[in-house]
Motif scaffolding. Sequence first.
Motif, PDB file in Angstrom:
ATOM      1  N   ASN A 106      -7.440   3.362 -10.969  1.00 10.48           N
ATOM      2  CA  ASN A 106      -7.245   4.798  -9.792  1.00 10.48           C
ATOM      3  C   ASN A 106      -7.854   4.311  -8.630  1.00 10.48           C
ATOM      4  N   ALA A 107      -8.764   3.577  -8.499  1.00  7.54           N
ATOM      5  CA  ALA A 107      -9.364   2.973  -7.147  1.00  7.54           C
ATOM      6  C   ALA A 107      -8.497   2.280  -6.455  1.00  7.54           C
ATOM      7  N   VAL A 108      -7.437   1.591  -7.031  1.00  5.84           N
ATOM      8  CA  VAL A 108      -6.448   0.740  -6.286  1.00  5.84           C
ATOM      9  C   VAL A 108      -5.544   1.688  -5.348  1.00  5.84           C
ATOM     10  N   ALA A 155       0.905  -1.299   0.032  1.00  9.93           N
ATOM     11  CA  ALA A 155      -0.005   0.017   0.005  1.00  9.93           C
ATOM     12  C   ALA A 155       0.695   1.266  -0.038  1.00  9.93           C
ATOM     13  N   GLU A 156       1.823   1.262   0.896  1.00  9.43           N
ATOM     14  CA  GLU A 156       2.927   2.363   0.721  1.00  9.43           C
ATOM     15  C   GLU A 156       3.532   2.885  -0.836  1.00  9.43           C
ATOM     16  N   LYS A 157       3.839   1.699  -1.351  1.00 13.62           N
ATOM     17  CA  LYS A 157       4.201   1.903  -2.632  1.00 13.62           C
ATOM     18  C   LYS A 157       2.994   2.442  -3.537  1.00 13.62           C
ATOM     19  N   ALA A 184       0.417   3.997  -2.930  1.00 14.81           N
ATOM     20  CA  ALA A 184      -0.089   5.293  -2.599  1.00 14.81           C
ATOM     21  C   ALA A 184       0.672   6.460  -3.271  1.00 14.81           C
ATOM     22  N   ALA A 185       2.060   5.898  -3.619  1.00 18.66           N
ATOM     23  CA  ALA A 185       2.756   6.940  -4.278  1.00 18.66           C
ATOM     24  C   ALA A 185       2.722   6.931  -5.799  1.00 18.66           C
ATOM     25  N   PHE A 186       1.800   5.995  -6.517  1.00 15.95           N
ATOM     26  CA  PHE A 186       1.783   5.925  -7.903  1.00 15.95           C
ATOM     27  C   PHE A 186       1.408   7.433  -8.498  1.00 15.95           C
ATOM     28  N   ASP A 187       1.928   7.860  -9.240  1.00 15.81           N
ATOM     29  CA  ASP A 187       1.743   8.969 -10.108  1.00 15.81           C
ATOM     30  C   ASP A 187       1.194   8.847 -11.512  1.00 15.81           C
ATOM     31  N   ASP A 188       0.702   9.959 -12.237  1.00 16.76           N
ATOM     32  CA  ASP A 188       0.021   9.782 -13.477  1.00 16.76           C
ATOM     33  C   ASP A 188       0.640   8.812 -14.417  1.00 16.76           C
TER      34      ASP A 188
END
Length: 196
Positions: free
Chosen positions: A98-100, A70-72, A74-78
């Motif tokens: 996007n929901a994930v 989840a930490e990784k 949460a940092a996903f960008d566009d």
Amino acid sequence: MENKAVSRCGWVNQDPLYIDYHDNEWGVPVYDDRLLFELINLEGAQAGLSWYTILKKRENYRKAFDHFNAEKIAAFDDYKIEALLHNDGIVRNRLKINAVVTNAKAFLKVVEEFGSFADYIWSFVGGKPIQNHFKDLSEVPATTEISDHLSKDLKKRGFKFVGSTICYAFMQAAGLVNDHIETCFCYQKSSKKTMS
């Protein structure tokens, strides 16, 4: 082969992958936060599709979403999300992808508040699996009052793709309820095993 002699829930097909999932995972209580996070997102990915479709893509999902760290996520960008939209190993639906990411951020807040996602999730069933006693698949519900409550609370906390039907499927998968029918050989053993 022995598969024919064993009585299973009627929704299982003959694919060894599906049989293994039914026999060794579905309905087994899960207390591991990462696995719970994976399951709730995979159930969301299933919306409008079959679980079998998602199960066949599960390993691709694990690779694409950093094994549901989840930490990784949460940092996903566009840029990362665009790359996922071109990954044919997963369901390429922008809302679901996007929901994930949204769910990862909400998940981390729940962990911060409750100490673990497992503590939060299991509080909805009083900390132990609900043992149902269904004799036929037709008796198994799609939603319950508990899944309604869980869905409402998850949505309030910012989670996406967590309607009551998805939440009940998640509860079944994660062993919060034992919905193996009574004639299934997993019915008795599901109440005794845990996954962590």
